[in-house]
Design a protein around this motif. Structure first.
Motif, PDB file in Angstrom:
ATOM      1  N   GLU A  21     -11.315 -12.118  -3.858  1.00 44.87           N
ATOM      2  CA  GLU A  21     -10.692 -10.908  -4.023  1.00 44.87           C
ATOM      3  C   GLU A  21     -10.099 -10.367  -5.234  1.00 44.87           C
ATOM      4  N   LYS A  22      -9.329 -11.534  -5.708  1.00 48.70           N
ATOM      5  CA  LYS A  22      -8.561 -11.252  -6.737  1.00 48.70           C
ATOM      6  C   LYS A  22      -7.241 -10.334  -6.567  1.00 48.70           C
ATOM      7  N   LYS A  23      -7.413  -9.292  -5.894  1.00 45.84           N
ATOM      8  CA  LYS A  23      -6.075  -8.404  -5.649  1.00 45.84           C
ATOM      9  C   LYS A  23      -6.384  -7.785  -4.040  1.00 45.84           C
ATOM     10  N   VAL A  24      -5.328  -8.128  -3.377  1.00 46.52           N
ATOM     11  CA  VAL A  24      -5.523  -7.495  -2.021  1.00 46.52           C
ATOM     12  C   VAL A  24      -4.211  -6.713  -1.432  1.00 46.52           C
ATOM     13  N   PRO A  25      -4.286  -5.692  -0.582  1.00 43.57           N
ATOM     14  CA  PRO A  25      -3.238  -5.048   0.005  1.00 43.57           C
ATOM     15  C   PRO A  25      -2.731  -6.219   1.159  1.00 43.57           C
ATOM     16  N   TRP A  26      -1.492  -6.654   1.307  1.00 42.19           N
ATOM     17  CA  TRP A  26      -0.954  -7.639   2.255  1.00 42.19           C
ATOM     18  C   TRP A  26      -0.670  -6.771   3.514  1.00 42.19           C
ATOM     19  N   THR A  27      -1.681  -6.399   4.181  1.00 39.59           N
ATOM     20  CA  THR A  27      -1.620  -5.579   5.669  1.00 39.59           C
ATOM     21  C   THR A  27      -1.622  -6.229   6.667  1.00 39.59           C
ATOM     22  N   GLY A  28      -1.072  -5.374   7.706  1.00 37.23           N
ATOM     23  CA  GLY A  28      -0.742  -6.000   8.945  1.00 37.23           C
ATOM     24  C   GLY A  28       0.692  -6.727   9.199  1.00 37.23           C
ATOM     25  N   ILE A  29       1.714  -6.605   8.411  1.00 41.83           N
ATOM     26  CA  ILE A  29       2.966  -7.179   8.691  1.00 41.83           C
ATOM     27  C   ILE A  29       3.401  -6.176   9.984  1.00 41.83           C
ATOM     28  N   ARG A  30       3.737  -6.948  10.904  1.00 44.98           N
ATOM     29  CA  ARG A  30       4.222  -6.108  12.043  1.00 44.98           C
ATOM     30  C   ARG A  30       5.490  -6.592  12.635  1.00 44.98           C
ATOM     31  N   ASN A  31       6.427  -6.972  11.756  1.00 47.43           N
ATOM     32  CA  ASN A  31       7.728  -7.666  12.218  1.00 47.43           C
ATOM     33  C   ASN A  31       8.447  -6.790  11.479  1.00 47.43           C
ATOM     34  N   TYR A  32       9.933  -6.582  12.038  1.00 43.93           N
ATOM     35  CA  TYR A  32      10.366  -5.790  11.099  1.00 43.93           C
ATOM     36  C   TYR A  32      11.357  -6.501  10.026  1.00 43.93           C
ATOM     37  N   GLN A  33      11.676  -7.791  10.376  1.00 44.84           N
ATOM     38  CA  GLN A  33      12.418  -8.540   9.263  1.00 44.84           C
ATOM     39  C   GLN A  33      11.429  -8.817   8.190  1.00 44.84           C
ATOM     40  N   ALA A  34      10.144  -9.327   8.507  1.00 42.48           N
ATOM     41  CA  ALA A  34       9.228  -9.324   7.255  1.00 42.48           C
ATOM     42  C   ALA A  34       8.904  -8.152   6.596  1.00 42.48           C
ATOM     43  N   ARG A  35       8.903  -7.114   7.289  1.00 45.94           N
ATOM     44  CA  ARG A  35       8.640  -5.729   6.507  1.00 45.94           C
ATOM     45  C   ARG A  35       9.717  -5.446   5.811  1.00 45.94           C
ATOM     46  N   ASN A  36      11.146  -5.630   6.271  1.00 47.70           N
ATOM     47  CA  ASN A  36      12.064  -5.233   5.348  1.00 47.70           C
ATOM     48  C   ASN A  36      12.133  -6.147   4.095  1.00 47.70           C
ATOM     49  N   PHE A  37      11.694  -7.231   4.122  1.00 47.59           N
ATOM     50  CA  PHE A  37      12.035  -8.305   2.865  1.00 47.59           C
ATOM     51  C   PHE A  37      10.753  -7.325   1.971  1.00 47.59           C
ATOM     52  N   MET A  38       9.536  -7.325   2.457  1.00 44.36           N
ATOM     53  CA  MET A  38       8.484  -6.520   1.579  1.00 44.36           C
ATOM     54  C   MET A  38       8.921  -5.274   1.173  1.00 44.36           C
ATOM     55  N   ARG A  39       9.441  -4.441   2.226  1.00 45.47           N
ATOM     56  CA  ARG A  39       9.694  -3.075   1.442  1.00 45.47           C
ATOM     57  C   ARG A  39      10.921  -2.949   0.605  1.00 45.47           C
ATOM     58  N   ASP A  40      12.143  -3.926   0.949  1.00 42.36           N
ATOM     59  CA  ASP A  40      13.271  -3.688   0.281  1.00 42.36           C
ATOM     60  C   ASP A  40      13.624  -4.681  -0.809  1.00 42.36           C
ATOM     61  N   LYS A  41      12.993  -5.650  -0.794  1.00 42.41           N
ATOM     62  CA  LYS A  41      13.222  -6.831  -1.616  1.00 42.41           C
ATOM     63  C   LYS A  41      12.195  -7.222  -2.392  1.00 42.41           C
ATOM     64  N   MET A  42      11.125  -6.961  -2.449  1.00 42.21           N
ATOM     65  CA  MET A  42       9.890  -7.425  -3.080  1.00 42.21           C
ATOM     66  C   MET A  42       9.701  -6.362  -4.174  1.00 42.21           C
ATOM     67  N   LYS A  43       9.669  -6.951  -5.545  1.00 42.78           N
ATOM     68  CA  LYS A  43       9.387  -6.135  -6.790  1.00 42.78           C
ATOM     69  C   LYS A  43       8.085  -6.571  -7.527  1.00 42.78           C
ATOM     70  N   VAL A  44       7.485  -5.716  -8.158  1.00 43.06           N
ATOM     71  CA  VAL A  44       6.332  -6.137  -9.198  1.00 43.06           C
ATOM     72  C   VAL A  44       6.767  -7.212  -9.683  1.00 43.06           C
ATOM     73  N   GLY A  45       5.888  -8.278  -9.785  1.00 45.43           N
ATOM     74  CA  GLY A  45       6.181  -9.446 -10.680  1.00 45.43           C
ATOM     75  C   GLY A  45       6.779 -10.507  -9.788  1.00 45.43           C
ATOM     76  N   ASP A  46       7.159 -10.385  -8.616  1.00 46.74           N
ATOM     77  CA  ASP A  46       7.786 -11.551  -7.960  1.00 46.74           C
ATOM     78  C   ASP A  46       6.434 -12.426  -7.541  1.00 46.74           C
ATOM     79  N   LEU A  47       6.815 -13.668  -7.316  1.00 49.94           N
ATOM     80  CA  LEU A  47       5.683 -14.640  -7.038  1.00 49.94           C
ATOM     81  C   LEU A  47       5.868 -15.077  -5.700  1.00 49.94           C
ATOM     82  N   ALA A  48       4.933 -15.360  -5.156  1.00 53.96           N
ATOM     83  CA  ALA A  48       4.912 -15.947  -3.777  1.00 53.96           C
ATOM     84  C   ALA A  48       3.966 -17.072  -3.603  1.00 53.96           C
ATOM     85  N   LEU A  49       4.385 -18.388  -2.505  1.00 56.54           N
ATOM     86  CA  LEU A  49       3.651 -19.249  -2.358  1.00 56.54           C
ATOM     87  C   LEU A  49       2.609 -18.716  -1.357  1.00 56.54           C
ATOM     88  N   PHE A  50       1.315 -18.916  -1.403  1.00 56.76           N
ATOM     89  CA  PHE A  50       0.377 -18.536  -0.453  1.00 56.76           C
ATOM     90  C   PHE A  50       0.225 -19.841   0.554  1.00 56.76           C
TER      91      PHE A  50
END
Length: 158
Positions: A21-50
Motif C-alpha cells: 500500500e506504501k502509505k495508509v491512514p492508521w485508522t481505528g485507534i479507539r483508546n484514549y491514551q493511544a489517541r493522545n500519543f498520536m494526536r499530541d506527540k507524533m510529528k511528521v518524520g517520526d519513525l515507528a516499529l511495525f
DNA sequence: GCCAACGTTGGC
DNA sequence: GCCAACGTTGGC
C-alpha cells in the motif's frame, strides 16, 4: 523527533500489506491514551516499529514513517465501518489518525521474546505485562538497536 | 481457546 | 463518584 511502536494484528494488516500500500491512514485507534500519543506527540518524520500482534512470533517486522499531522479519523463517522463511533460528530471528533508510509521490512523479525530477554532492550513498554496499547513510545536507543538487529540476517535475532 | 489485565459503561 | 459487570486485547 520521536520513535514509536505501532501494533497491529498480522492477519488484519501485515508489513507486506503495508509494503504494497506504501502509505495508509492508521485508522481505528479507539483508546484514549493511544489517541493522545498520536494526536499530541507524533510529528511528521517520526519513525515507528511495525509490530505484529497475534502472530507467530509476535514481533517487530519493519519500520514506517509518520507522514502527516493528526487529523480526525474518518472511520468514526462511517456507520458501516467497524470503528464507527456514534458519540463522535464532525464538529467534535473523538478520534485521530495519522498517515504512515512504508520504510522497510526487516530481514529478520525481532520477536517480543527477544525484547524481553536482551539486556540492551530491557524496559521497553511493549514487554510489560498487560501492555495493551496499540501505540507506544519507544526510546531512541531501543529503536536503533532493534532497527540494526532487524536489518541484518542473524540466527541470533529470532 | 484460555485467561489476566485493563478500559468502559451504567446503576446507584 | 464508586464499583460491579461487561467487553476487549493479546500473549500463551
Amino acid at each position: 523527533m520521536n520513535y514509536w511502536l505501532l501494533k497491529i494484528e498480522a492477519a488484519c494488516f501485515s508489513i507486506d500489506d503495508m509494503k504494497r500500500e506504501k502509505k495508509v491512514p492508521w485508522t481505528g485507534i479507539r483508546n484514549y491514551q493511544a489517541r493522545n500519543f498520536m494526536r499530541d506527540k507524533m510529528k511528521v518524520g517520526d519513525l515507528a516499529l511495525f509490530y505484529h500482534s497475534s502472530a507467530d512470533p509476535t514481533a517487530a517486522v519493519g519500520v514506517v514513517k509518520v507522514v502527516s499531522e493528526a487529523y480526525p479519523d474518518p472511520t468514526q463517522f462511517d456507520k458501516k465501518d467497524d470503528h464507527f463511533d456514534p458519540k463522535a460528530t464532525k464538529e467534535k471528533p473523538m478520534w485521530s489518525v495519522v498517515d504512515v508510509q512504508f520504510v522497510r521490512k526487516f530481514k529478520q523479525p525481532i520477536s517480543l521474546h527477544q525484547m524481553k530477554i536482551r539486556p540492551d532492550l530491557v524496559g521497553m513498554s511493549v514487554t510489560q505485562k498487560g501492555s495493551r496499547l496499540s501505540v507506544l513510545p519507544v526510546s531512541e536507543k531501543h529503536f536503533k538497536i532493534i532497527e540494526e538487529l532487524g536489518n541484518k540476517i542473524s540466527s541470533f535475532a529470532a
